[in-house]
Design an enzyme around this catalytic site. Structure first.
Site, PDB file in Angstrom:
ATOM      1  N   LYS A 161       0.847  -1.188   0.000  1.00 37.52           N
ATOM      2  CA  LYS A 161       0.000   0.000   0.000  1.00 37.52           C
ATOM      3  C   LYS A 161       0.886   1.243   0.000  1.00 37.52           C
ATOM      4  O   LYS A 161       1.920   1.276   0.682  1.00 37.52           O
ATOM      5  CB  LYS A 161      -0.885  -0.036   1.247  1.00 37.52           C
ATOM      6  N   SER A 183      -9.323   1.780   3.350  1.00 35.35           N
ATOM      7  CA  SER A 183      -8.494   2.539   2.442  1.00 35.35           C
ATOM      8  C   SER A 183      -7.531   1.685   1.609  1.00 35.35           C
ATOM      9  O   SER A 183      -6.937   2.170   0.653  1.00 35.35           O
ATOM     10  CB  SER A 183      -7.680   3.563   3.251  1.00 35.35           C
ATOM     11  N   SER A 207      -9.911  -0.742   7.249  1.00 37.64           N
ATOM     12  CA  SER A 207      -9.218  -0.502   5.984  1.00 37.64           C
ATOM     13  C   SER A 207      -8.506  -1.702   5.393  1.00 37.64           C
ATOM     14  O   SER A 207      -8.033  -1.639   4.264  1.00 37.64           O
ATOM     15  CB  SER A 207      -8.222   0.651   6.149  1.00 37.64           C
TER      16      SER A 207
END
Length: 519
Positions: free
Chosen positions: A105, A186, A210
């Site tokens: 990420k 996210s 997330s």
């Protein structure tokens, strides 16, 4: 046993159908760590050949073709790294992630030619001065960090009415099952990319939902570990109380393998200090098939509280499936945490955000493109692309406060901790004599709406997230071609137990389907 065989036959038939889809004509479709490494060991392929194949797929699926838009940056040295691994002495190749392609990420530092951006144009050219603890551990395990994944900008804690999966730098990530549906966030790009077979494993981060939400909506497995099991050093933060990285993959086994490579004490992250007695270097020992029979699972009465009738029906069928395999199902009468606890969690996040961001910007050194949270807010105000869909209310609120020096901060931490742990998960586990708590992870994916933001109606992540306790999600079934996950929660440091439960569920009730990129 008959049900297991029928489920496996169904899964094999669906996989065969998916392989006939032009978008899924890929040599390594649904390959896991063990299968890739078996090719290396038998000299049927090389790391360089595998990396080349995945780079081509990323180009065909993510950048062109359906334009999934899940990957924000490709590692320009990926082939060079792969070639160096191929030329290692055979004795040095016996590593748990040797030659395994990992996507990080894009809020996790790497000291290479890839910036770390949080999806923000403000950090477009921000190159960290060192590897995060996490990236260092992955490299030591033999992994190839092939790229960075798109995310909900600033890990979805910038402003109100945000759209998950969108960032100013990376644009919008699409759901690989139905392209106009949301990926959740996210860790949106991590979930979508792994589901679409653009990598073998990914690392996401979670403050509240997330990892588990994008795993659910993208049909993959995601583990949010106990806060303190994996170091957060070198990760752009929101909350020092709730933040944690965690692995995302297509199988529970790959979760177990990758988890063991990234846990450990780090003196630069106080939450990890003293964790050695609770962690395991090898979580594959928990891949046994005794996770359901005789186990007591609690679920909350009302399930999704009417948010999705179809998800409720799917979950009730799953409860019956668990009963058929010898599990004991117990109804919990009330929610695990109160609205007050949720509010205090938000307050501590706002307070910790300011201090965390400022500390992170300082770690970038004198050439940091942004020096503090006030400069970030000013940058966004002067950039139409950043604020074209939603604002930055959370950044402003955090900047105006006194951070962790706020007079109400300590009380917020205390109330959130006691409400989610002592009077929340721990209380329910003890009162009902449970082995785990289960729930639908989310509803099915909603249609992406950049104008009005997310249409998020239900999620079960709050209790474990606020408590800092572990949870794991994996596919439970499908609603209108869209995956829905089931989550297992337990007490602190119980990742091994959750892996056993999830693995047993996965093997007896395989639900993973290869996405078809439907329009």
């Amino acid at each position: 046993m008959k049900k297991v065989i029928l489920s496996a036959v169904f899964f094999s038939a669906f996989l065969a159908k998916a392989q006939n889809s032009p978008a899924n004509e890929f040599k390594y479709l649904e390959y896991d760590i063990q299968k890739i490494q078996s090719l290396y060991k038998s000299n049927k392929t090389s790391v360089k050949e595998v990396v080349e194949a995945y780079l081509k797929r990323i180009n065909d699926i993510d950048k062109n073709g359906v334009q999934l838009n899940s990957i924000i940056t490709i590692n320009p040295d990926a082939l060079k790294i792969a070639d160096s691994l191929d030329h290692l002495d055979p004795k040095l190749k016996d590593k748990p992630l040797f030659g395994i392609l990992v996507l990080l990420k894009d809020n996790i530092d790497t000291h290479d030619k890839m910036p770390n951006t949080a999806g923000s144009l403000a950090l477009k050219n921000s190159f960290p001065l060192q590897d995060s603890y996490l990236a260092k551990k992955l490299r030591e395990a033999g992994a190839v960090i092939i790229g960075k994944t798109n995310l909900s900008e600033w890990a979805n804690f910038r402003g109100m009415k945000s759209t998950s999966g969108w960032s100013g730098l990376g644009g919008l990530t699409k759901n690989p099952y139905i392209l106009d549906r949301n990926t959740c966030g996210s860790s949106a790009g991590s979930g979508a990319a792994i589901s679409a077979n653009l990598g073998i494993i990914a690392i996401g981060t979670e403050t509240n939902g997330s990892i588990v939400c994008p795993s659910s909506l993208n049909g993959v497995v995601g583990l949010k570990p106990t806060v303190g099991l994996i170091s957060r050093k070198g990760i752009i933060p929101i909350s020092s109380t709730q933040d944690t990285p965690g692995p995302m993959a297509r199988t529970v086994k790959d979760i177990a393998i990758s988890l063991g490579t990234i846990v450990g004490e780090d003196k630069n992250d106080i939450k990890t200090v003293g964790s050695s007695q609770f962690l395991h270097k090898d979580y594959t020992k928990f891949l046994t098939l005794n996770g359901l029979k005789g186990k007591r699972f609690g679920y909350i009465k009302g399930i999704t509280n009417g948010a999705s009738k179809k998800v409720d029906e799917l979950f009730l069928k799953t409860l019956q499936n668990l009963k058929d395999q010898g599990a004991i199902i117990v109804e919990i009468e009330k929610e695990l945490i109160s609205e007050e606890v949720q509010q205090k969690s938000f307050e501590l996040m706002v307070a910790e955000y300011k201090d965390g961001l400022n500390d992170y910007f300082q770690s970038l050194g004198k050439n940091a493109p942004i020096k503090n949270i006030d400069e970030l807010i000013a940058f966004n105000k002067n950039n139409k692309e950043e604020l074209q869909y939603f604002g930055q209310e959370f950044l402003i609120l955090s900047a105006k406060g006194d951070g962790t020096k706020d007079k109400n901060y300590a009380n917020a931490v205390k109330v959130a901790k006691e409400g989610s742990q002592d009077n929340g998960i721990d209380f329910a586990m003890k009162k009902y004599t449970l082995d785990a708590i289960i729930a639908p992870t989310t509803t099915e994916a909603w249609k992406t709406d950049l104008k009005n933001g997310d249409h998020y109606s239900y999620g079960s992540a709050d209790a474990a997230a606020i408590a800092g306790y572990p949870s794991i999600t994996l596919p439970m079934g499908y609603v209108d071609e869209l995956p829905v996950g089931i989550s297992f929660f337990a007490e602190k440091w119980q990742e091994g137990k959750l892996i056993t439960m999830a693995y047993t569920f996965e093997q007896s009730n395989p639900q993973r389907k290869v996405p078809q990129f439907l329009k």
